[in-house]
Design a protein around this motif. Sequence first.
Motif, mmCIF file in Angstrom:
data_model
loop_
_atom_site.group_PDB
_atom_site.id
_atom_site.type_symbol
_atom_site.label_atom_id
_atom_site.label_comp_id
_atom_site.label_asym_id
_atom_site.label_seq_id
_atom_site.Cartn_x
_atom_site.Cartn_y
_atom_site.Cartn_z
ATOM 1 N N ALA A 84 -2.016 -25.598 -83.022
ATOM 2 C CA ALA A 84 -2.620 -26.591 -82.131
ATOM 3 C C ALA A 84 -2.351 -26.302 -80.663
ATOM 4 O O ALA A 84 -3.156 -26.673 -79.796
ATOM 5 C CB ALA A 84 -2.124 -27.990 -82.487
ATOM 6 N N ARG A 89 -7.690 -27.468 -80.059
ATOM 7 C CA ARG A 89 -7.135 -28.425 -81.011
ATOM 8 C C ARG A 89 -8.205 -29.044 -81.903
ATOM 9 O O ARG A 89 -7.941 -29.351 -83.076
ATOM 10 C CB ARG A 89 -6.363 -29.511 -80.250
ATOM 11 C CG ARG A 89 -5.030 -28.985 -79.683
ATOM 12 C CD ARG A 89 -4.289 -30.041 -78.894
ATOM 13 N NE ARG A 89 -2.950 -29.564 -78.532
ATOM 14 C CZ ARG A 89 -2.456 -29.570 -77.312
ATOM 15 N NH1 ARG A 89 -3.191 -30.020 -76.309
ATOM 16 N NH2 ARG A 89 -1.243 -29.128 -77.068
ATOM 17 N N SER A 114 -2.367 -31.637 -83.936
ATOM 18 C CA SER A 114 -3.533 -31.536 -83.055
ATOM 19 C C SER A 114 -3.988 -32.901 -82.580
ATOM 20 O O SER A 114 -4.399 -33.068 -81.429
ATOM 21 C CB SER A 114 -4.686 -30.836 -83.783
ATOM 22 O OG SER A 114 -4.340 -29.510 -84.111
ATOM 23 N N ILE A 142 -4.295 -33.840 -78.649
ATOM 24 C CA ILE A 142 -5.639 -33.832 -78.081
ATOM 25 C C ILE A 142 -5.922 -35.068 -77.229
ATOM 26 O O ILE A 142 -6.786 -35.041 -76.349
ATOM 27 C CB ILE A 142 -6.705 -33.700 -79.199
ATOM 28 C CG1 ILE A 142 -7.984 -33.083 -78.629
ATOM 29 C CG2 ILE A 142 -7.003 -35.044 -79.845
ATOM 30 C CD1 ILE A 142 -9.000 -32.706 -79.676
ATOM 31 N N THR A 181 -3.982 -24.527 -73.852
ATOM 32 C CA THR A 181 -3.135 -24.810 -74.996
ATOM 33 C C THR A 181 -2.651 -23.510 -75.597
ATOM 34 O O THR A 181 -3.426 -22.632 -75.923
ATOM 35 C CB THR A 181 -3.898 -25.627 -76.051
ATOM 36 O OG1 THR A 181 -5.037 -24.869 -76.454
ATOM 37 C CG2 THR A 181 -4.349 -26.956 -75.506
ATOM 38 N N SER A 220 1.965 -30.430 -78.920
ATOM 39 C CA SER A 220 1.712 -30.338 -80.357
ATOM 40 C C SER A 220 2.907 -29.762 -81.102
ATOM 41 O O SER A 220 3.201 -30.163 -82.225
ATOM 42 C CB SER A 220 0.459 -29.487 -80.623
ATOM 43 O OG SER A 220 -0.702 -30.192 -80.246
#
Length: 428
Positions: A74, A79, A128, A132, A204, A348
């Motif tokens: 993630a 994600r 995730s 997110i 990410t 995450s």
Amino acid sequence: MHSYRRDLQLLRDRRFAILLAARTVSVLGSAFAPVALAFGVLELAGANATTLSVVLAAQAIPQVVFMLAGGVLADRFPRYRVMIAGEVLCAAAYTVLAAMLVTGWAPLPGLVVGAVLSGIGVALFYPSLVGIVPEVVAAERLQAANGLLRLGTNFARIAGYALAGATVVLVGAGPALAVSAAMFAGSALLIAALRLPARVRSATGSGTNPLADLRDGWREFVSRQWIWVIVLQFAFLVMALQAAHGVLGPVVAKEEMGGAAAWSAVLAGEAVGMVVGVVIAIRIRPRRPMLVSVLLTVPTALPYLLLGIYAPLWMVVLGAVVMGICFDIFGVLWETSLQREIPPDALSRVSSYDALGSLMFGPVGLLVAGPAAAVFGARPTLIACAGLIVLATLAALCSPGVRNMRLSDPGPAAEPGPAAVKVAVPAA
């Protein structure tokens, strides 16, 4: 003064509305699964509480084993794509389980395989989901966003638990699991429309190897006492919850309270409480959010204590309402605190350590619940679960980090998007 009208304006944001719809549909499917699976397994020839313990443990263990992998994925990949993978895997797993229950060919190894697949799907999805939300809404609106997400999912739980019990009674557990599979597939389709800007996706992940990612996430996790203490508390709390909610409650309901409909009423009461809890959680701004959150875990023992002392069904349902209120206030404050205090590029992974630690004793609770019920009785074991919840909570309150934790200032208002994330996420 804080305004609900301003919170509801989040629903006009396309990406947040998609995320809310996807999560709501997913939880609607999830609400069918525990009722249908529990009573479907218990209705199999030769099945008992120990059989159910084995199947549920097979579902819970992969959630623990694969949770860290879900966190690394993630933080390294978009994600929303990792969430899709998790939902598709859950849809496939429940399709397999539904087919076995419908056809009557349901050997224990087959049930275990289906349960394992669903557990892996959850392990991919959860880190995730937590990570997110800050990509979709601005920092100062995170608590409102988390509250609205939980409000939608709790309405879905109310509908799902009510419909699940009726579906199991009318047409059987297999069709109920098929409904669950369809809901997970629908959630995956909705998430596919949640496309975030390119710079958010590239931010990410650290760009290093997975083991280095895990080490970096661990440092973020252990550097805050309030996080690891509460996660340790929840390791024992979830062990009690898994035993009581997954095995002991359904066993008592089946043997002494009328079956699936009675247990669905308890679960629906919990979901109603969660709706009330979300409304409260959106509104409150406690100076010490973790102190308030941990104190609220004490009343979550109430429904198990009531079941253990032979309370009537309406009292157990009322206890479940109280439990739901407390859990959802805790959940909103906890998620908001993580999202506010943890750097976005590690969120995450920290969430995966959170889930791993919180769930690590869950399989133990599931595996021990059946044999303990056989030796001591289901109701005395439920009382023991309630006692464990209270003891774990009192231990967590001994931590200064928990009692004194305060949220940092979210800073000036900014809409989420490429520019905001570029500033918030450190360069790799």
